[in-house]
Design a protein around this motif. Structure first.
Motif, PDB file in Angstrom:
ATOM      1  N   TRP A 193       8.005  50.738  -7.892  1.00 10.10           N
ATOM      2  CA  TRP A 193       8.011  49.441  -7.218  1.00 10.10           C
ATOM      3  C   TRP A 193       7.233  49.440  -5.904  1.00 10.10           C
ATOM      4  N   PRO A 219       9.896  44.269  -5.352  1.00 16.00           N
ATOM      5  CA  PRO A 219       9.807  43.423  -6.549  1.00 16.00           C
ATOM      6  C   PRO A 219      11.135  43.376  -7.296  1.00 16.00           C
ATOM      7  N   LYS A 220      11.420  42.221  -7.855  1.00 16.56           N
ATOM      8  CA  LYS A 220      12.682  42.084  -8.584  1.00 16.56           C
ATOM      9  C   LYS A 220      12.688  42.992  -9.803  1.00 16.56           C
ATOM     10  N   GLY A 221      13.868  43.347 -10.229  1.00 18.16           N
ATOM     11  CA  GLY A 221      14.018  44.214 -11.395  1.00 18.16           C
ATOM     12  C   GLY A 221      14.604  43.451 -12.569  1.00 18.16           C
ATOM     13  N   GLY A 222      14.481  44.029 -13.732  1.00 19.35           N
ATOM     14  CA  GLY A 222      15.064  43.454 -14.931  1.00 19.35           C
ATOM     15  C   GLY A 222      16.229  44.301 -15.405  1.00 19.35           C
ATOM     16  N   GLU A 265       9.741  42.999 -16.329  1.00 16.74           N
ATOM     17  CA  GLU A 265      10.562  43.693 -15.332  1.00 16.74           C
ATOM     18  C   GLU A 265      11.479  44.739 -15.950  1.00 16.74           C
ATOM     19  N   ASP A 266      11.702  44.681 -17.255  1.00 20.94           N
ATOM     20  CA  ASP A 266      12.622  45.628 -17.896  1.00 20.94           C
ATOM     21  C   ASP A 266      12.015  47.019 -17.946  1.00 20.94           C
ATOM     22  N   ARG A 267      12.866  48.026 -17.906  1.00 14.98           N
ATOM     23  CA  ARG A 267      12.450  49.423 -18.014  1.00 14.98           C
ATOM     24  C   ARG A 267      13.296  50.101 -19.080  1.00 14.98           C
ATOM     25  N   HIS A 286      17.033  50.860  -7.640  1.00 15.91           N
ATOM     26  CA  HIS A 286      16.455  49.540  -7.409  1.00 15.91           C
ATOM     27  C   HIS A 286      17.411  48.671  -6.609  1.00 15.91           C
ATOM     28  N   ARG A 314       2.346  43.953 -16.769  1.00 14.97           N
ATOM     29  CA  ARG A 314       2.933  44.186 -15.455  1.00 14.97           C
ATOM     30  C   ARG A 314       1.867  44.142 -14.369  1.00 14.97           C
TER      31      ARG A 314
END
Length: 792
Positions: free
Chosen positions: A522, A169-172, A87-89, A158, A401
Motif C-alpha cells: 500500500w 489506500p482502502k482495503g478489501g 482491493e481484495d487480496r 492494513h 490495480r
C-alpha cells in the motif's frame, strides 16, 4: 464445470454485445463453467508440459499437482471472474499455483511463453511467490499453514495503517484458499484463536474440503469438529456441501435416505464410490441391505447419471458458491467449507494416491477433447466475440490495480544525542533507545510499531508503551487507568504503536512479516520490531523465514539470550541462535555488547527497512548488566566516527598491539565481552600481548570474508581486513554465549590456528559465574586457551 455438470443456471443468456458483464448476476452458469473448464485444462497442461514436454537429463522429475489444482478450479473461477475487486487480496494454496497462473493468463497479465515454463529457471515458481513470479501473486505460499494465515496478519496490518495513516489506500477482503489437510497445522489454530482476529470482518477463508492429504484419504468425518472449532473462535461458519443438482434428488421421495447415506459414510467409503466401476456403483451405494425407498430413488438412474450426482459437490457448483458469498457476515471472520473432489474432471479424480499423479498422453488427449482444446496447441485463449472472452476482459478491467505509491521512511541519523547509564544491559538499552527515538526523530519513530507475545514488559518495552500506547482493532476501556501503583500504562486504542499478541511466537513473526510488507502492498512503510525470548527463536524461525521470503522486512529481537539467563537453566537458554542468524537469508544478524553499539547498529538496521532492496534484522540481546566503560569509546570525534563505522560493519578493535607484537587475538561477541577483556588483562600480566576484537555482527564479518573471495577486494571486504590484517597473523580464541562453531570461519581469514569457546550443552540452574565455568566460557578458560596457543 465439466461436460457432466448436472446444473445449468436458470438465467437466460443475453447476447454478448448486450450484456455488461459487470457483476456475478449478469453471468449465467454456463459461461463460468466454460471458463472453469479452460482453467482446469490450462493448469493441467502446464504441469504436463513441465514433465512430459521438457527434456530431463537429471532424472529428477519436475513435479506438480494436477489433482490439487483441479479441485480448486471452480472455486477460483467463481472468485476471479465474478466476485473479487481490485482491493481484495488472496492467498492461494501452494499446490494450486497453476490455477492462479492460468487465471492470470486468461486475464491477460501473463505472457503465453511462461505457461510451458512451470518450475523452470526464469519461469513460474513451484508455489506462488510474490517476489519471484512474473504475474500478480498476493501472498507467497509453500510453507503449509503459514501462507494460509498470512491474510489474517495482512488484514491486521492494513487496519493498523488506516488508523495511523488515514491516507492509506482502502482495503478489501483478505481471502485464504487452503486445503482441508492444511488445517492439521498448529499455526492455523494459533492464528484463528488470537483474540484480535475475531474483529476482522474482512477475513474470508475458503477451505477446499477434498478430504485427501498427500498420502491418504483423511479418516472418518471431521467436518463437525472443524466447524465447531471455528465457531468457538467466533468465526462465521458456512458450508457448501452439495450442488443444486443432487439437491433436487434429496428433495424427491427417498431423497432424505440418499442424503443420510452419503453424509454418514466415512470419507474413505465415499472416495471408493468415486473410483468404482460404473456397473458396481448402484450396489456399493445401496449397501448390503438396501432400503426399498432408497432403491426406488436411485435404480432409475443410469450409472452415468448416478456418477454425476454423487460428484455434484458444492465446491464445484459455481452458482451456489456465488450465492453463498452473499451470506458472508462482514462484522466477523468467515470460513466457508467447500466440498470438492480432488482431481475433479481428471482421470485420477478421487484416487487416494493422486496427489502427485499425472495424466499420461492418452488421458491428456481425452481431457483436451472434453475441454475443446488441442494438446498440440494447448495455450489457446477464448476467441474474440465469445461470452467467455468478454467475461475475461471485464474481469481484467475490474481487477486492475493502480500502481503502489513509494512512501519512504525519513532517513535516520547515524546516532542519537543522548548517552546511556554507566552500567546496563543491551536489553535495557533497547527500551531507552526507543524512547529516545520518539523524542529525537519523531517523524521516523511514528513508523515504528513494536509487537510481542505477552512479554512486552520483560523485554523492556514498558517505556515505549507508556509513551505511545497499545494498538487494538477497537477501543478498549483501561480499568486500571486510575491505579497510581501501576508502572506500565496499558491504554488500548486506534493510535497506539505497540501490538500485543497471545503467547504464540508464530503469530508474532507472521504479523511482523506482514507489517514489514506494507510498503510494497500500500505504499506505507513501517518499521516492525518484534521482541520475544531468544530461546523461542527456533520456534518462530520457519514462519519468520517465510515472511522474509515473501518480502516482509522486520526486526526480530531475541532477548535474553544464551546461558547468561543463568537461573532459568535447562533448555530455556539459547545455544544455536547465533548460527541461525548468520545463516538466515534476507537478514542481518547482530549481537552488540554495549549500549552505544546497540544504538548504532539498530539505527543502521532501521535504515534498511521498508524499501526496495531492504533487508530484515535479528538482534540477540542480553539482560546481563555490563560496565559501559569497557567499550573504551574514543574521545576524538574522528576516531569515534571510525568506531561507529566499524561497529555497523560488523566489529571493531578494543585492544590493538604494535604490528608484529600481538601473540594472540581474543574475539568476543555480546555480553561475554567483560570476560574477554579481563582475560586480556590477565594475559598481559603473564607477558602475553593479547589483542581484543568485539564483533557486533559475525554475520557481516562472514559476508565480508565471502566477498573477498569473490571479488578480490571491495568496500564490503574492508571490515575483515581491518579486524584481522593479513600482515599481522596471530592465533585466535573466539568466545561467545552460543555455539562455538558460529565463529569457526575466522580461521579462514588468514589461516590462523584457532580455539572456539562457546556453549554446546543444555544448561542448568546456576549463577552466571557458575554457568560460564560449566560451559568453559569463563575468564580462566579463555586464559588457558590463549596461553596454549601462545605457547606459554
Amino acid at each position: 464445470m465439466t461436460t457432466d455438470t448436472v446444473y445449468q443456471a436458470a438465467e437466460s443468456s443475453p447476447s454478448v454485445n448486450g450484456r455488461p458483464l459487470s457483476a456475478a448476476a449478469t453471468l449465467d452458469g454456463s459461461v463460468l463453467d466454460s471458463i472453469a473448464q479452460r482453467v482446469l485444462w490450462l493448469s493441467t497442461a502446464m504441469i504436463d508440459a513441465a514433465n512430459r514436454g521438457r527434456p530431463n537429463s537429471s532424472g529428477v522429475k519436475a513435479g506438480g499437482h494436477q489433482a490439487s489444482s483441479a479441485s480448486m478450479a471452480g472455486i477460483m473461477t467463481s472468485l476471479w471472474f465474478a466476485e473479487l475487486t481490485a482491493e481484495d487480496r488472496v492467498s492461494v494454496k501452494p499446490h494450486a499455483s497453476p490455477v492462479l497462473h492460468s487465471i492470470n493468463y486468461l486475464l491477460g497479465e501473463l505472457d503465453e511463453s511462461y505457461l510451458g515454463r512451470l518450475r523452470e529457471k526464469g519461469g513460474l515458481q513451484s508455489y506462488p511467490s510474490r517476489l519471484k513470479d512474473p504475474d500478480t501473486v498476493d501472498f507467497s505460499t509453500g510453507s503449509v499453514g503459514i501462507g494460509a494465515t498470512a491474510p489474517i496478519w495482512a488484514a491486521m496490518s492494513h487496519r493498523y495503517l488506516r488508523d495511523q495513516f488515514p491516507e492509506t489506500p482502502k482495503g478489501g477482503r483478505f481471502i485464504s484458499l487452503l486445503g482441508d489437510a492444511e488445517l492439521d497445522e498448529g499455526a492455523v489454530w494459533e492464528a484463528v484463536t488470537d483474540p484480535g482476529v475475531r474483529q476482522l470482518g474482512e477475513l474470508l477463508w475458503i477451505v477446499d474440503l477434498n478430504r485427501q492429504s498427500l498420502d491418504r484419504v483423511i479418516p472418518d468425518v471431521q467436518i463437525q469438529r472443524l466447524q465447531g472449532m471455528f465457531a468457538a473462535a467466533d468465526w462465521q461458519v458456512l458450508t457448501c456441501k452439495w450442488g443444486r443438482g443432487i439437491k433436487q434428488l434429496f428433495a424427491a421421495e427417498g431423497g432424505d435416505l440418499l442424503r443420510a447415506r452419503l453424509e454418514d459414510m466415512p470419507n474413505e467409503e465415499y472416495q471408493r464410490l468415486l473410483r468404482s466401476d460404473p456397473g458396481q456403483l448402484h450396489e456399493r451405494l445401496l449397501g448390503s441391505a438396501p432400503d426399498p425407498r432408497l432403491a426406488a430413488l436411485v435404480d432409475p438412474l443410469t450409472p452415468r447419471e448416478l456418477g454425476v450426482a454423487i460428484r455434484d459437490l458444492g465446491g464445484h457448483d459455481i452458482g451456489l458458491l456465488l450465492e453463498t458469498y452473499r451470506q458472508v457476515d462482514p462484522t466477523r471472520p468467515t470460513v466457508l467449507f467447500a466440498y470438492t473432489v480432488k482431481g475433479r474432471g481428471l482421470a485420477t479424480e478421487g484416487h487416494p494416491n493422486n496427489h502427485a499423479a499425472q495424466l499420461n498422453e492418452a488421458q491428456m488427449q481425452e481431457l483436451a477433447q472434453l475441454s475443446g482444446m488441442d494438446l498440440a496447441n494447448p495455450w489457446q485463449r477464448f476467441a474474440a466475440g465469445t461470452a467467455e472472452e468478454a467475461a475475461c476482459r471485464v474481469a481484467a478491467e475490474r481487477l486492475a490495480r493502480p500502481a503502489v505509491g513509494e512512501g519512504r521512511i525519513p532517513e535516520l541519523p547515524a546516532e542519537l544525542p543522548w548517552s546511556y547509564k554507566a552500567i546496563g544491559s543491551t536489553q535495557a538499552a533497547l527500551g531507552r533507545f526507543l524512547s529516545d527515538l520518539a523524542r529525537g526523530v519523531p517523524e521516523a519513530a511514528e513508523r515504528v510499531v513494536t509487537l510481542s507475545p505477552d512479554v512486552a514488559s520483560s523485554t523492556n518495552l514498558g517505556g515505549w508503551i507508556n509513551k505511545t500506547g497499545v494498538w487494538s482493532p477497537g477501543e478498549r476501556r483501561d480499568w486500571f487507568a486510575d491505579d497510581a501503583d501501576r508502572l506500565l500504562k496499558w491504554t488500548e486504542g486506534a493510535h497506539g504503536q505497540h501490538i500485543e499478541l497471545g503467547i504464540a511466537e508464530v503469530n508474532l513473526v507472521c504479523l511482523a512479516g506482514e507489517l514489514g510488507a506494507t510498503w510494497s502492498r500500500w505504499g506505507q512503510p513501517l518499521i516492525p520490531i518484534a521482541t520475544l525470548y531468544d530461546p523461542f527463536v527456533n520456534r518462530a524461525l520457519e514462519p519468520w523465514s517465510y515472511g522474509i521470503y515473501a518480502g516482509g522486512q522486520s526486526i526480530l529481537v531475541g532477548t535474553p539470550s544464551g546461558v547468561t539467563l543463568a537461573p532459568e537453566g535447562g533448555a530455556h537458554q539459547s545455544i544455536n541462535t547465533p548460527s541461525i542468524g548468520l545463516e538466515q537469508p534476507g537478514c542481518i544478524a547482530w549481537e552488540p555488547a554495549f549500549a552505544q553499539d546497540l544504538e548504532w547498529c539498530m539505527l543502521a538496521a532501521m535504515n534498511l527497512i521498508g524499501r526496495p532492496g531492504g533487508t530484515s534484522a535479528y538482534f540477540r540481546l542480553s539482560t546481563r548488566p555490563v560496565e559501559q566503560s569497557l567499550a573504551r569509546l574514543p574521545e576524538d570525534p574522528a576516531l569515534l566516527e571510525r568506531r561507529r563505522e566499524h561497529a555497523v560493519a560488523g566489529g571493531y578493535r578494543i585492544i590493538r598491539h604494535a604490528p608484529g607484537s600481538e601473540q594472540v587475538t581474543l574475539v568476543g561477541v555480546g555480553a561475554i565481552m567483560p570476560e574477554v577483556l579481563e582475560a586480556a588483562r590477565r594475559l598481559e600480566a603473564l607477558g602475553v600481548h593479547a589483542g581484543v576484537v568485539c564483533l557486533t555482527s559475525p554475520d557481516l564479518v562472514f559476508r565480508s570474508l565471502q566477498e573477498r573471495h569473490k571479488t578480490g577486494g571491495s568496500q564490503r571486504t574492508a571490515i575483515v581486513e581491518a579486524l584481522f590484517p593479513a600482515a599481522e597473523p596471530a592465533p585466535l580464541v573466539t568466545v561467545m554465549d552460543g555455539h562455538p562453531h558460529t565463529l569457526s570461519f575466522l580461521a579462514g581469514v588468514r589461516g590462523d590456528r584457532i580455539r572456539n569457546l562457546g556453549v554446546t550443552e543444555f544448561g542448568q540452574s546456576s549463577s552466571v559465574e557458575d554457568a560460564y565455568r560449566i560451559h568453559g566460557i569463563d575468564v580462566d578458560s579463555i586464559v588457558r586457551a590463549a596461553a596454549d596457543l601462545a605457547g606459554l
